[in-house]
Design a protein around this motif. Sequence first.
Motif, short mmCIF file in Angstrom:
data_model
loop_
_atom_site.label_atom_id
_atom_site.label_comp_id
_atom_site.label_asym_id
_atom_site.label_seq_id
_atom_site.Cartn_x
_atom_site.Cartn_y
_atom_site.Cartn_z
N GLU A 63 -30.03 -14.45 -18.40
CA GLU A 63 -31.21 -13.58 -18.32
C GLU A 63 -31.09 -12.59 -17.17
OE1 GLU A 63 -31.53 -16.90 -18.70
OE2 GLU A 63 -32.78 -17.22 -20.48
N LEU A 64 -30.53 -13.04 -16.06
CA LEU A 64 -30.36 -12.16 -14.90
C LEU A 64 -29.33 -11.08 -15.19
CD1 LEU A 64 -30.35 -14.83 -12.06
CD2 LEU A 64 -32.25 -13.42 -12.83
N GLU A 65 -28.24 -11.46 -15.82
CA GLU A 65 -27.21 -10.48 -16.18
C GLU A 65 -27.77 -9.46 -17.17
OE1 GLU A 65 -24.38 -9.98 -14.81
OE2 GLU A 65 -23.90 -11.86 -13.82
N GLU A 66 -28.57 -9.94 -18.13
CA GLU A 66 -29.20 -9.03 -19.10
C GLU A 66 -30.14 -8.06 -18.39
OE1 GLU A 66 -32.21 -9.19 -22.95
OE2 GLU A 66 -31.19 -11.02 -22.31
N PHE A 67 -30.93 -8.56 -17.45
CA PHE A 67 -31.84 -7.70 -16.69
C PHE A 67 -31.05 -6.66 -15.91
CE2 PHE A 67 -34.25 -6.84 -12.74
CZ PHE A 67 -35.39 -6.28 -13.30
N ALA A 68 -29.97 -7.07 -15.24
CA ALA A 68 -29.14 -6.14 -14.47
C ALA A 68 -28.55 -5.05 -15.37
CB ALA A 68 -28.03 -6.91 -13.75
N THR A 69 -28.12 -5.44 -16.54
CA THR A 69 -27.55 -4.47 -17.50
C THR A 69 -28.61 -3.48 -17.95
OG1 THR A 69 -25.91 -6.08 -18.25
CG2 THR A 69 -26.41 -4.25 -19.75
N GLU A 70 -29.81 -3.97 -18.25
CA GLU A 70 -30.90 -3.09 -18.69
C GLU A 70 -31.34 -2.14 -17.59
OE1 GLU A 70 -34.06 -5.26 -20.59
OE2 GLU A 70 -32.67 -6.25 -21.97
N VAL A 71 -31.37 -2.60 -16.35
CA VAL A 71 -31.74 -1.73 -15.23
C VAL A 71 -30.69 -0.62 -15.07
CG1 VAL A 71 -31.98 -1.60 -12.71
CG2 VAL A 71 -33.14 -3.40 -13.99
#
Length: 168
Positions: free
Chosen positions: A5-13
């Motif tokens: 979830e954190l990696e996904e958030f970082a990618t989306e940001v």
Amino acid sequence: MACAELEEFATEVAAATNNEVKITVHAGGQLGFKGPEMLGAIRDGLVPTGTFMFSQQVGTSPVLGAGSVPYLVSGFDEMKTFWKLARPYFDGEFKRFNQKLLFTIAWPGQNVFAKTELSSADTFRSMKIRTTDRNGSDFFRTLGASPAQILWGEVVPALPTGWCATST
């Protein structure tokens, strides 16, 4: 919180900012801070951003532990209602610590797993029980149990001591 979830958030940001903002995920305490220390580490500028379970911050901010009161919320529908009502209070608390809540991930509520049936409050009187935060410890101590607050990463080493025979 899971790394995915954190990696996904970082990618989306990164995508939303045309790579002007890049977040590097350091999971599992790689930076030397345990969960209960993160609110203060972010506040003090030791890290620019971080993740933690709200319930781990009860010692610093009792308001953030509201969702971890055992048996307060039962299921995801009630959790949605709780968040709708509690969000303004959480936002105010984060502002007090010079922070902004960006996102949350629903987490299961407190549960008890035991080898014997827990048929009444008296059942807890002789029980040693692992809790995840002060709210759980206070709750189960009121029932007469002997709670020990043990962080998730410390559970496996604690198993031989007998403190994790039951857990919340």
